[in-house]
Design a protein around this motif. Structure first.
Motif, PDB file in Angstrom:
ATOM      1  N   ASP A 193      32.193 -54.179 -41.014  1.00  0.00           N
ATOM      2  CA  ASP A 193      31.789 -55.576 -40.909  1.00  0.00           C
ATOM      3  C   ASP A 193      31.189 -56.124 -42.188  1.00  0.00           C
ATOM      4  N   GLY A 194      30.979 -55.241 -43.171  1.00  0.00           N
ATOM      5  CA  GLY A 194      30.335 -55.694 -44.400  1.00  0.00           C
ATOM      6  C   GLY A 194      31.184 -56.667 -45.184  1.00  0.00           C
ATOM      7  N   ARG A 201      33.740 -53.738 -50.823  1.00  0.00           N
ATOM      8  CA  ARG A 201      32.975 -53.837 -49.579  1.00  0.00           C
ATOM      9  C   ARG A 201      31.490 -53.738 -49.906  1.00  0.00           C
ATOM     10  N   ALA A 202      30.692 -54.560 -49.243  1.00  0.00           N
ATOM     11  CA  ALA A 202      29.241 -54.495 -49.424  1.00  0.00           C
ATOM     12  C   ALA A 202      28.574 -54.305 -48.078  1.00  0.00           C
ATOM     13  N   MET A 203      27.461 -53.603 -48.083  1.00  0.00           N
ATOM     14  CA  MET A 203      26.798 -53.242 -46.838  1.00  0.00           C
ATOM     15  C   MET A 203      25.357 -53.717 -46.849  1.00  0.00           C
ATOM     16  N   LEU A 204      24.941 -54.311 -45.734  1.00  0.00           N
ATOM     17  CA  LEU A 204      23.566 -54.773 -45.587  1.00  0.00           C
ATOM     18  C   LEU A 204      22.634 -53.588 -45.370  1.00  0.00           C
ATOM     19  N   GLY A 252      29.210 -52.166 -52.728  1.00  0.00           N
ATOM     20  CA  GLY A 252      27.931 -52.758 -53.091  1.00  0.00           C
ATOM     21  C   GLY A 252      26.949 -52.771 -51.945  1.00  0.00           C
ATOM     22  N   LEU A 253      25.710 -53.185 -52.250  1.00  0.00           N
ATOM     23  CA  LEU A 253      24.612 -53.217 -51.294  1.00  0.00           C
ATOM     24  C   LEU A 253      23.998 -54.602 -51.276  1.00  0.00           C
ATOM     25  N   GLU A 284      25.749 -64.607 -46.342  1.00  0.00           N
ATOM     26  CA  GLU A 284      24.924 -65.569 -47.087  1.00  0.00           C
ATOM     27  C   GLU A 284      24.328 -64.928 -48.343  1.00  0.00           C
ATOM     28  N   ILE A 285      23.819 -63.702 -48.186  1.00  0.00           N
ATOM     29  CA  ILE A 285      23.255 -62.999 -49.347  1.00  0.00           C
ATOM     30  C   ILE A 285      24.339 -62.777 -50.399  1.00  0.00           C
ATOM     31  N   ALA A 286      25.513 -62.355 -49.949  1.00  0.00           N
ATOM     32  CA  ALA A 286      26.605 -62.084 -50.886  1.00  0.00           C
ATOM     33  C   ALA A 286      26.987 -63.335 -51.662  1.00  0.00           C
ATOM     34  N   ASP A 287      27.030 -64.481 -50.972  1.00  0.00           N
ATOM     35  CA  ASP A 287      27.403 -65.728 -51.630  1.00  0.00           C
ATOM     36  C   ASP A 287      26.326 -66.193 -52.602  1.00  0.00           C
ATOM     37  N   ALA A 288      25.050 -66.022 -52.191  1.00  0.00           N
ATOM     38  CA  ALA A 288      23.952 -66.570 -52.998  1.00  0.00           C
ATOM     39  C   ALA A 288      23.546 -65.649 -54.143  1.00  0.00           C
TER      40      ALA A 288
END
Length: 320
Positions: A193-194, A201-204, A252-253, A284-288
């Motif tokens: 889902d990341g 791929r990025a993971m929260l 990424g993270l 949102e974090i990824a975009d900002a």
């Protein structure tokens, strides 16, 4: 529907929806059988699906002999179709021919390690026969087998995810406790889902103080993020290492904060405790801010914020 109309794949989906809404779907059953017998399927490859849909409708009307006969026809046309065979096995059990049905299910068990759809259709049909315990046992054995493979390819990682996902669902239906393979499911689901930056791929993840506050507010999220900080960061590291081993690049993270989550949820009118909100917050974090690249260099500071070198901190956790 006109009696001579050609039935398309989309028509079959519409018939299934209509049948579910009708008290008496018998006319739709008759139409489907007539369409098959009259060679009115637009795509001949859809004939087994039409027969299985007819079998489902026949079962819903209480006519198990007709349902089994239709499933037998579907298998005769497509004998290698695991889904059709699983439907036949289910109907055999429900028709009082449990030994035959169990043998058919047993013959399909190896498909759990080969067919990406098998975890779903076997879990569904077994649980429909009150054989949920067998489904859980078979899925567990298949997961254990795959996790013991060295250097699995991408297709094996995808198969593993389908297995742990269905296993988790079955265990919830059986009201079984959370175990290590449920942890693996949550880790893989979080990775799936990341957000995927630059084709990766990025993971929260939640830094230690944020993790503590998150669970203080919503203790139920221990199921998704683990019960303590060490387990959480180890799970993140293992998930990312797994995707890296499968060939995924640009990993990424995304560091979350409870205040940031609350602000985002309020602005969007979302429930901050909902898992879907957490996924949207990660986007949102990824975009900002973008994602922090993973993995760091072995001698660089660890991504988790411990202050230790990566090689002394989270790197070894991927092997635990």
């Amino acid at each position: 529907m006109p009696s001579e109309a050609r039935i398309t794949h989309e028509d079959l989906d519409a018939i299934a929806d209509r049948a579910a809404a009708l008290d008496d779907p018998s006319p739709l059953l008759a139409e489907l059988v007539a369409a098959v017998d009259g060679d009115r399927l637009a795509d001949p490859a859809d004939v087994p699906q039409a027969l299985l849909l007819a079998a489902e409708i026949a079962e819903a009307t209480g006519d198990l002999p007709a349902a089994l006969g239709l499933a037998e026809r579907a298998v005769a046309i497509s004998p290698e179709d695991g889904f059709a065979r699983a439907c036949r096995a289910e109907l055999l059990v429900k028709s009082g021919r449990a030994d035959e049905g169990r043998r058919e299910f047993g013959a399909l068990r190896p498909e759990l390690l080969r067919d990406p759809a098998a975890p779903f259709y076997l879990a569904e049909t077994l649980t429909a026969c009150d054989l949920g315990e067998a489904a859980e046992e078979w899925l567990t054995a298949a997961v254990r087998s795959l996790t013991e493979e060295r250097d699995p390819g991408l297709d094996r990682v995808e198969q593993l995810f389908e297995l742990v996902k269905e296993r988790h669902r079955v265990r919830e239906e059986l009201e079984l406790g959370h175990d290590d393979l449920d942890d693996l499911y949550h880790e893989m689901a979080a990775a799936v889902d990341g957000t995927a930056p630059a084709g990766g791929r990025a993971m929260l993840f939640w830094p230690e103080p944020e993790f503590a506050e998150l669970l203080a507010r919503w203790p139920e999220h221990a199921d998704s993020y683990h019960a303590d900080w060490d387990q959480h960061r180890a799970g993140v590291e293992r998930a990312l290492a797994g995707w890296s081993a499968s060939g995924t690049v640009h990993l990424g993270l995304l560091a979350g904060s409870v205040d940031g989550l609350l602000t985002f949820a309020e602005a969007q009118g979302l429930d901050p405790a909902a898992e879907d909100t957490h996924g949207a917050y990660a986007d949102e974090i990824a975009d900002a801010l973008g994602a922090v690249e993973w993995p760091p260099q072995r001698n660089a500071a660890c991504w988790c914020g411990s202050g230790l070198k990566y090689k002394k901190c989270c790197l070894p956790r991927s092997r635990g």
